[in-house]
Motif scaffolding. Structure first.
Motif, short mmCIF file in Angstrom:
data_model
loop_
_atom_site.label_atom_id
_atom_site.label_comp_id
_atom_site.label_asym_id
_atom_site.label_seq_id
_atom_site.Cartn_x
_atom_site.Cartn_y
_atom_site.Cartn_z
N THR A 1 0.82 -1.22 0.00
CA THR A 1 0.00 0.00 0.00
C THR A 1 0.85 1.26 0.00
N ALA B 1 -6.39 3.46 4.94
CA ALA B 1 -7.05 3.40 3.63
C ALA B 1 -7.60 4.78 3.25
N THR B 2 -8.01 5.55 4.27
CA THR B 2 -8.68 6.83 3.98
C THR B 2 -7.90 8.03 4.51
N LEU B 3 -7.04 7.79 5.49
CA LEU B 3 -6.33 8.85 6.23
C LEU B 3 -7.27 9.84 6.88
N VAL B 4 -8.50 9.36 7.13
CA VAL B 4 -9.46 10.16 7.89
C VAL B 4 -9.39 9.68 9.34
N TRP B 5 -9.13 10.58 10.27
CA TRP B 5 -8.93 10.18 11.67
C TRP B 5 -10.25 9.99 12.39
N LYS C 1 2.01 2.48 2.62
CA LYS C 1 1.85 3.11 3.93
C LYS C 1 2.73 2.40 4.95
N ASN D 1 -5.82 -0.27 9.79
CA ASN D 1 -5.99 -0.56 8.35
C ASN D 1 -7.05 0.35 7.74
N GLU D 2 -8.14 0.58 8.49
CA GLU D 2 -9.20 1.47 7.98
C GLU D 2 -8.68 2.89 7.87
N TYR D 3 -7.95 3.33 8.90
CA TYR D 3 -7.41 4.69 8.90
C TYR D 3 -6.46 4.90 7.72
#
Lengths: 280, 478
Positions: free
Chosen positions: B152, B474-478, B154, B470-472
């Motif tokens: 990814t 994927a979106t980089l939304v905190w 990241k 992993n969710e964070y």
């Protein structure tokens, strides 16, 4: 990792070792130490970072051969690697413009006092360094200390160099001269730090000591390094290594330093007869 | 192997299969594992006891919700690979958990078989079966490397290589992220390597699990003290996108009674670290010493106290006293640990509390002055509060004292990262489902959040945190 770049004996028992450690060299501040192991069966021991160069990526240790581990370390050569090395540990020395700072280094304690003298000078302090040793040959790093201090007084027990006497005699000399001392930083054998603190307490001079206790992890996890400071128990590895010398229970600390005396003797004797450790 | 179809009644009549173990008189002279493990026949017999309940309350009893009936059913059919794969869907350290989980408080407590016998000791021996499947897999040689998703780009920094850290490293690596574990000590594993003794958890198991992670592509940096060499902010500056703090309960609690700084007085952390991590058992062939005394006193009643007491026996102590201020019922230790300790000869001094330590002129501890206790009203933990009985003081001889009354969170990361909120006990505050801390991009789990707890709870938090990481990422939304 942890490749030895230089090694040099500066007295029969004291050696200087320069180790490749770019990350630690960049991060370390005066007063901090590292913990290392010389081999896979080895113990973890703390050693003060005597000097470092961030651009060139090295740290320097100045070590006195005492037991098995320091003996083994002293036999490693440039090109070899130190098994494990972690740092920088401990709280850095608090550096500010105090005025006149007297740095007292006793024996091997001169090595860790060097970076502190450098930092104090850089902060604008008047630095007077007292270097003490039993005899002329045991006074180490005189040139380096002269470079960074405004005044250097050397004391030897036998009078073979400098003034005859102990570091406390040199402090008394400064007091008698009327020097206004704002801070004393004392590093050396516990009994030396104890008597320096007793003397400075008489004159109400603020005093910091740098303690060198037995350690295992060095990150505050086990309590092996605990000392009584005032009416609290502190961990030298995370609360120190520097403390107010007037509050440290030196007698308890000295007893705790002897906890493994007979085991240390066993290790030393075994190593001397076997020389069996594997180096990387 | 053809599974014989038994009726429920027949299954309930099978007694639990006893785990073979080292004889108690021999085992105090070695550090080999005490419970030796089931044979295939024993495992099959025990697996037959499982009723394969449809609603399976055992699953709810497990902090990571392993599909217990499925893995036990596979053992019964001789499908061991299927069994271990089923366990590993939710638990990446089954060889560890099968050995150290307090099953009598978790899966075995809710087990229908135990409940129908009205005795948790008669529940299906789920832990022993988990260990069987895990050990079988280890005997097959190299573990299969799980499938790793496409890279990814990241980067995840895991601070601490104990059970929580290892779990997050596995689950975030599987998602395709670049993962680095930073471990302060020179060997990975955290409490698995320094705290839990060899005779309860062989270190080769921990090293194997770490090697598996490295085969998956996880980078391990030992001798790296985050909070000292790098701060968390510096990790972000270096390019990490998320940080998981799993630095554990590495702050020993002392009793603050007179004499606690005498020589020979250890925190359990120090005693166990010397013995386990630094291999002081083998001194002088290894370099780290540990005080070996004829009479040893251990303060505390949890697993760490049992581990300390049993370690002292193996180091040659003749009398090991476990001093605990409540009664056996209130002891938080695993039932099996208390049993093993008693078999080995640890003397339980219950309802007794240490008051002060008395030393000799060289500063070595010589005696412990204790006072007798009785149980009064329950306190906030629900356990009855012990109250001292005036005038009942007495002394016991002890040349080594081990204080095993608990650990608090290691303060190194919290004190060097002031924007990570902690509670009044120094534990990092983390959201229950996502394990997010108050600092953007930073998650935390394990003992640093829970206070000193268990391996499986640390892993349970690691699981949830990895999912949230992993969710964070994927979106980089905190």
């Amino acid at each position: 990792m942890n490749k030895i770049l230089e090694k040099e004996f500066i007295t029969p028992l004291v050696f200087r070792m320069r180790v490749e450690a770019p990350e630690i060299a960049k991060k370390r501040k005066a007063g901090q130490f590292i913990i290392l192991r010389t081999c896979d069966a080895g113990e973890r021991i703390p050693l003060t970072i005597a000097d470092a160069n961030a651009e060139e990526g090295w740290i320097e240790l100045v070590v006195q051969v005492v037991g098995k581990t320091t003996k083994q370390l002293s036999t490693l050569e440039p090109g070899q690697e130190i098994c494990d090395l972690a740092g920088p540990l401990g709280k850095p020395t608090h550096i500010e413009l105090f005025g006149t700072v007297v740095i007292v280094g006793g024996g091997i304690g001169i090595a860790p006092s060097h970076p502190i003298a450098q930092a104090m000078k850089k902060a604008g302090n008047q630095v007077i360094s007292i270097l003490g040793g039993r005899t002329k040959d045991l006074i180490i790093m005189e040139d380096k200390m002269r470079k960074t201090s405004d005044r250097v007084i050397i004391t030897t027990d036998d009078g073979s160099y400098g003034m005859k006497g102990l570091v406390t005699d040199a402090i008394q000399k400064l007091v008698n001269e009327g020097v206004k001392i704002d801070l004393v930083v004392a590093i050396g054998p516990p009994v030396m730090m104890k008597f320096v603190s007793l003397l400075t307490k008489k004159y109400d001079i603020a005093t910091l000591v740098s303690l060198n206790t037995i350690m295992v992890d060095g990150t505050g996890m086990c309590g092996a390094c605990r000392v009584t400071v005032g009416d609290a128990t502190k961990f030298v590895c995370v609360d120190g290594p520097e403390f107010d010398g007037h509050k440290v229970d030196f007698d308890e600390m000295m007893k705790r330093l002897r906890a493994y005396e007979s085991d240390e003797k066993t290790s030393r004797e075994m190593h001397e007869s076997k020389h069996d450790c594997q180096y990387k | 192997m053809e599974a014989k179809k038994l009726t429920t009644k027949e299954r309930l009549q099978i007694p639990p299969v006893t785990m073979p173990q080292q004889d108690h008189r021999e085992r105090i002279h070695n550090v080999n594992e005490v419970p030796i493990g089931y044979t295939a026949e024993m495992a099959a017999t025990e697996a037959q006891r499982c009723l394969q309940c449809k609603n399976a309350p055992c699953i709810r009893g497990c902090p990571v919700e392993i599909d217990i009936p499925a893995f036990i059913g596979a053992i019964l059919e001789g499908k061991y690979r299927e069994s271990i794969n089923k366990i590993k869907e939710t638990n990446i350290l089954p060889a560890v958990c099968g050995r150290v989980c307090p099953q009598e408080e978790q899966c075995q407590k809710t087990c229908v078989v135990g409940k129908s016998h009205k005795d948790v000791a008669l529940a299906v021996q789920i832990g022993k079966l988990e260990r069987y499947a895990a050990d079988w897999e280890m005997e097959q040689g190299e573990a299969e490397v799980p499938v790793i998703k496409a890279s990814t780009g990241k980067r995840v920094a895991v601070v601490g290589s104990g059970p929580a850290g290892l779990t997050v490293a596995a689950d975030t690596r599987r998602a395709g992220h670049d993962v680095t574990i930073f471990e302060a000590l020179h060997k990975p594993g955290g409490v698995l390597i320094y705290g839990i003794p060899e005779f309860r958890l062989p270190k080769r198991i921990v090293m194997r699990e770490v090697k598996n992670l490295q085969k998956m592509g996880v980078t391990l940096r030992t001798n790296y003290v985050v909070g000292k060499l790098s701060t968390i902010d510096e990790l972000f500056d270096e390019g990490f996108d998320a940080v998981f703090v799993a630095t554990g309960a590495g702050l020993p609690l002392f009793m603050h009674i007179p004499g606690e700084n005498l020589n020979g007085v250890y925190s359990a952390n120090e005693y166990l670290t010397r013995a386990n991590l630094m291999q002081a058992y083998s001194f002088p062939n290894t370099d780290t010493p540990i005080a070996r005394a004829k009479n040893v006193a251990v303060f505390g009643g949890g697993n760490v106290a049992m581990d300390s007491a049993r370690t002292a026996l193996r180091l040659g102590a003749e009398n090991v006293y476990l001093v605990y201020r409540r009664s056996k019922k209130e002891m938080p230790a695993r039932v099996e640990e208390v049993e093993h300790a008693e078999e080995e000869g640890v003397q339980m001094l219950l309802l007794q509390n240490p008051m002060r330590l008395i030393g000799d002129q060289n500063g070595w501890v010589k005696e412990v002055e204790c006072i007798k206790m009785e149980l009064g009203e329950p306190d906030e933990s629900g356990r009855r509060r012990p109250v001292a009985i005036k005038g009942s003081e007495f002394r016991i001889q002890a040349d080594v004292v081990i204080v095993a009354i608990g650990n608090a969170s290691n303060p190194l990361v919290p004190t060097t990262t002031p924007d990570i909120a902690v509670n009044k006990w120094g534990n990092i505050i983390a959201a229950e489902e996502t394990l997010k801390t108050s600092k953007k991009g930073v998650f935390a789990g394990g003992d640093i959040v829970l206070g000193a707890a268990t391996v499986i709870l640390a892993m349970g938090q690691g699981r949830k945190a990895a999912q949230a990481i992993n969710e964070y990422l994927a979106t980089l939304v905190w």
